[in-house]
Each structure stands twice: as structure tokens, then as C-alpha cells.
Scaffold this active site. Sequence first.
Site, mmCIF file in Angstrom:
data_model
loop_
_atom_site.group_PDB
_atom_site.id
_atom_site.type_symbol
_atom_site.label_atom_id
_atom_site.label_comp_id
_atom_site.label_asym_id
_atom_site.label_seq_id
_atom_site.Cartn_x
_atom_site.Cartn_y
_atom_site.Cartn_z
ATOM 1 N N GLY A 229 0.763 -1.243 0.000
ATOM 2 C CA GLY A 229 0.000 0.000 0.000
ATOM 3 C C GLY A 229 0.789 1.285 0.000
ATOM 4 O O GLY A 229 0.209 2.373 -0.125
ATOM 5 N N GLU A 264 4.180 -6.704 1.610
ATOM 6 C CA GLU A 264 3.666 -7.026 0.266
ATOM 7 C C GLU A 264 3.598 -5.813 -0.644
ATOM 8 O O GLU A 264 2.519 -5.413 -1.084
ATOM 9 C CB GLU A 264 2.247 -7.599 0.385
ATOM 10 C CG GLU A 264 2.099 -8.833 1.234
ATOM 11 C CD GLU A 264 0.625 -9.230 1.425
ATOM 12 O OE1 GLU A 264 -0.283 -8.401 1.243
ATOM 13 O OE2 GLU A 264 0.398 -10.391 1.770
ATOM 14 N N PRO A 265 4.720 -5.192 -0.967
ATOM 15 C CA PRO A 265 4.663 -4.015 -1.829
ATOM 16 C C PRO A 265 4.391 -4.383 -3.284
ATOM 17 O O PRO A 265 4.949 -5.343 -3.800
ATOM 18 C CB PRO A 265 6.066 -3.407 -1.691
ATOM 19 C CG PRO A 265 6.944 -4.548 -1.314
ATOM 20 C CD PRO A 265 6.103 -5.544 -0.575
ATOM 21 N N ARG A 267 2.827 -1.532 -5.967
ATOM 22 C CA ARG A 267 3.052 -0.257 -6.656
ATOM 23 C C ARG A 267 4.449 0.319 -6.384
ATOM 24 O O ARG A 267 5.142 0.752 -7.304
ATOM 25 C CB ARG A 267 1.994 0.754 -6.175
ATOM 26 C CG ARG A 267 1.974 2.065 -6.933
ATOM 27 C CD ARG A 267 1.057 3.070 -6.223
ATOM 28 N NE ARG A 267 -0.231 2.515 -5.915
ATOM 29 C CZ ARG A 267 -1.278 2.485 -6.757
ATOM 30 N NH1 ARG A 267 -1.166 3.015 -7.948
ATOM 31 N NH2 ARG A 267 -2.430 1.942 -6.389
ATOM 32 N N ARG A 303 -5.805 3.716 -15.427
ATOM 33 C CA ARG A 303 -5.779 4.414 -14.135
ATOM 34 C C ARG A 303 -6.388 5.819 -14.181
ATOM 35 O O ARG A 303 -7.158 6.161 -13.290
ATOM 36 C CB ARG A 303 -4.356 4.453 -13.554
ATOM 37 C CG ARG A 303 -3.789 3.054 -13.262
ATOM 38 C CD ARG A 303 -2.525 3.092 -12.419
ATOM 39 N NE ARG A 303 -2.796 3.611 -11.103
ATOM 40 C CZ ARG A 303 -2.557 4.834 -10.701
ATOM 41 N NH1 ARG A 303 -1.980 5.700 -11.492
ATOM 42 N NH2 ARG A 303 -2.895 5.203 -9.496
ATOM 43 N N TYR A 307 -9.448 5.695 -11.700
ATOM 44 C CA TYR A 307 -9.160 6.233 -10.357
ATOM 45 C C TYR A 307 -8.935 7.745 -10.368
ATOM 46 O O TYR A 307 -8.429 8.288 -9.381
ATOM 47 C CB TYR A 307 -7.875 5.604 -9.792
ATOM 48 C CG TYR A 307 -7.804 4.104 -9.790
ATOM 49 C CD1 TYR A 307 -8.674 3.341 -9.006
ATOM 50 C CD2 TYR A 307 -6.832 3.437 -10.539
ATOM 51 C CE1 TYR A 307 -8.569 1.965 -8.982
ATOM 52 C CE2 TYR A 307 -6.725 2.053 -10.517
ATOM 53 C CZ TYR A 307 -7.599 1.324 -9.741
ATOM 54 O OH TYR A 307 -7.483 -0.034 -9.709
ATOM 55 N N CYS A 332 -13.522 5.292 -28.136
ATOM 56 C CA CYS A 332 -14.776 6.034 -28.215
ATOM 57 C C CYS A 332 -15.454 6.141 -26.859
ATOM 58 O O CYS A 332 -16.509 5.534 -26.617
ATOM 59 C CB CYS A 332 -15.682 5.366 -29.239
ATOM 60 S SG CYS A 332 -14.867 5.300 -30.829
HETATM 61 C C1 LIG Z 1 -3.058 -4.901 -3.807
HETATM 62 C C2 LIG Z 1 -2.514 -5.560 -2.622
HETATM 63 C C3 LIG Z 1 -1.179 -5.347 -2.237
HETATM 64 C C4 LIG Z 1 -0.263 -4.389 -2.959
HETATM 65 O O1 LIG Z 1 -0.704 -3.071 -2.844
HETATM 66 P P1 LIG Z 1 0.225 -1.889 -3.389
HETATM 67 O O2 LIG Z 1 -0.546 -0.671 -3.061
HETATM 68 O O3 LIG Z 1 0.381 -2.084 -4.846
HETATM 69 O O4 LIG Z 1 1.513 -1.962 -2.652
HETATM 70 C C5 LIG Z 1 -0.694 -6.038 -1.151
HETATM 71 N N1 LIG Z 1 -1.481 -6.890 -0.450
HETATM 72 C C6 LIG Z 1 -2.773 -7.116 -0.776
HETATM 73 C C7 LIG Z 1 -3.571 -8.056 0.019
HETATM 74 C C8 LIG Z 1 -3.332 -6.449 -1.867
HETATM 75 O O5 LIG Z 1 -4.610 -6.657 -2.186
#
Ligand SMILES: *Cc1c(COP(=O)(O)O)cnc(C)c1O
Length: 407
Positions: A229, A264-265, A267, A303, A307, A332
Site C-alpha cells: 500500500g 507485500e509491496p 506499486r 488508471r 481512479y 470512443c
Molecule cells: C493490492 C494488494 C497489495 C499491494 O498493494 P500496493 O498498493 O500495490 O503496494 C498487497 N497486499 C494485498 C492483500 C493487496 O490486495
Amino acid sequence: MQVEDVTIGELAKHIPTPFYCYSAAAIASNYQRYSDAFAGLDSLICYAVKANSNQAILATLAQLGAGADTVSEGEIRRALAAGIKAEKIVFAGVGKSEQEIRYALSQGILQFNVESEPELERISALAVQMNTTARISIRVNPDVEAKTHAKITTGLAENKFGINIDLAPQLYIKAASLPGIEVTGVDVHIGSQLINLEPFAAAFAKVAELVSSLKAQGITIKIIDIGGGLGINYGEHSDEPDIRTYAEHAKQHLGHLGCKIIVEPGRSMVGNAGVLVSKVEYVKTGQERTFLILDAAMNDLIRPSMYDAYHHIATVEQKPNQAVYDIVGPVCETGDTFAKSRALGECEQGDLVAIMGAGAYGAVMASHYNSRLNAPEVLVSGKQYSIIRERISFDTLLAMDTLPAWL
Ligand SMILES: *Cc1c(COP(=O)(O)O)cnc(C)c1O
């Protein structure tokens, strides 16, 4: 403009636009920043495959030692094929099917991040059937406001993700009693593109409380998965959260618990390592605005339309004059707009532009809408480059459909 030692203008002579171009060195440097920041903790960096699941990207990260955070059987298969060992793969997602759970169990993945009680029961039943044990974490929803776009907020009570953190202890007690289940961890992921780190700190503090209270109830947590995140700088403002400060929050709130930390990175690992290169098809002077019509569209990079995302856009060659454009694609839909009233080097037909920060949630979210062919993907490393996904042909596109016998 260059990606490592390769100039984009040169690439575009060989590869028709639009195409994605990624830098292996940028990905490696992002990985290194994570591994340095978390060095003081027993940690595992599980790259969130959904951000960019190209196997060349996964293999690049696998070689650096990364694990994978996956959300489908397809992603588990990609991670394994790219050389990420099953013992470094975690499996998340609210809708895991029987088939997907069976597949993950057959491969012996590190853990399932369980998002509901019926899912827990399903995993237990399938593990018993297969005569194996599923390691599980429960994804808790800490009800903190991530202060990001509503479509990428996941840690509020109203969101579909995880188990309310106050109800989690009950589910842990149930999990501990179920056959085929080994409780190993807690998981939390509150959203994406977070610029402010306070919501992370708040979530980590709540998780720490939960881990202590579970311990008092005889349930030992060995793994804390803190999700992903972390936001990146898309060029709209200069704020970019610091990975070290983020890791400090994790250490401060969770370090004393003696658990392995999974991060869990997605982005922040690949986002700034990629650009979408596109060509100006037309400069269209409207009554009120001038439109720069590109050969890339919302089907290549959704995106901005999905978003309201900001992406910095630059001309590939330096231009002497500036102009203001609405930068759009050929699809279109009015929503097929990359930027409105954007200042940019003055362009003419045939000029190349680069849409920056396109390495994450770009190619993976592409479609063939308007029967457009996919933008190929190119990986650069030093002086070398390689096409890591080809543009399919119109024959292949048309062959995806099959006609019923009665026609
Ligand atoms: C999408 C997601 C991530 C990665 O999020 P980023 O914002 O891309 O770092 C990590 N863990 C879970 C469970 C997710 O759904």
C-alpha cells in the site's frame, strides 16, 4: 529521454508505439530499499504480483530473493514459473475457489490469507480431503481510514476485505480447532497509494494488540503480514512516503512480538520503474481546447479513467515551446482522457510522449476494448533490452472468438 542506457527514441524505431518500457535497475533499487529498511527484522518481501505480473518482472524479483503475494491461481502459476518458491508464496483474496485452494495446497504455499469464515471452512475441508495441512493467517480489517482514493481503500468496516478485528479472536479460536488448519499468522492490508504513514501506524498498533491478546488465549502467532500500500510520487505533488519511516513504524509497533514480518509491496516496487510510450496521432484544435490525440488509450492504461489518477506526461524529445493540451486516446469514450489542461512541450504529429509512473497497474489492467491490440512490454537492463510481451496479431485477436456451429 532514456531508460537506463537505452534511449526511448531508439526503441521506438524498432517497436511500434504504444509500448510499455520498464527498467530492471529501478526495480532492483526499489527491492533493495525495502530489504535495507526491513533488515533489522526477520522479514520476507512478498511482491504483490497483481501490480505487474509479467514473468520477466517476477523473475527479476525472484533472483533478488523476493517472495510473492498472489490473488489467484493464475498468479500463483506465474510466480512459480518465474522461479519463486512455493514456500515464499502467500495467497490472498476474498473469493478463492475450490479449484484455486486445491491448487495452492498441492503446491505447498507458505500461507493462505483467509478473508472469511466460510473460506476458512472450505480450506479446512479441502486440506482434510487432500490429507494435508493449510497454514493460514486471518486477514483482519482494522477499520482505519487509509486517506486514499475510495476505490483503493480496503481497511474500512464497509469494505469487503478481511474480518473485523474485534471479531477476529473468535475466528482464531475456531480456526485452531479445525482439522487441516495450522494457524500461523495475522494479515492486514488497508489500501493502496497511501502517502500518509499514520494509517499504517494505527493499523500496526491494532494488530499488535490482537497478537498479544491471542497469545493470552493460547494462540501463538508466528507471522505478521503487514500488506502493501505504500504510495509513490506520480508527479502531482512532491510527497513520497519514505520506506525507512514505514519500516520504523513496523519495528516500533511489531518488533517486540518476535514474529516474522511479511511485507507485500506492489506499486512501490514497480510503479516508478515503467513508462508507457505513445505517439501523437493528431493535434486537434477544438473551439475551447487543444487535444493531443495519442495512439495509447484507456484500454492500455486505465488508471486515469478508473481512479482519476494523475500521471506525469513528458515529451520524449525536449521541445523549445510549451503548450496546454487535453491529452486523450482514440477510444470512443469521453473517459479516455489521460490528462486535462496539461502543460507540455509543444507537439506535432508523430512526436513521442511518455506517460510516467506506468509500471504498476498498467499493462496488467489492459484490455482489447475497441478491438485494439495490446501494447507490448519491454524490459531494459543497462544497454540491453528485450520484448517481454509481444503485441499479438489481428489474426490471434480474431481467433479468440469461436463461432457456434449454427452460424
Ligand atoms: C493490492 C494488494 C497489495 C499491494 O498493494 P500496493 O498498493 O500495490 O503496494 C498487497 N497486499 C494485498 C492483500 C493487496 O490486495
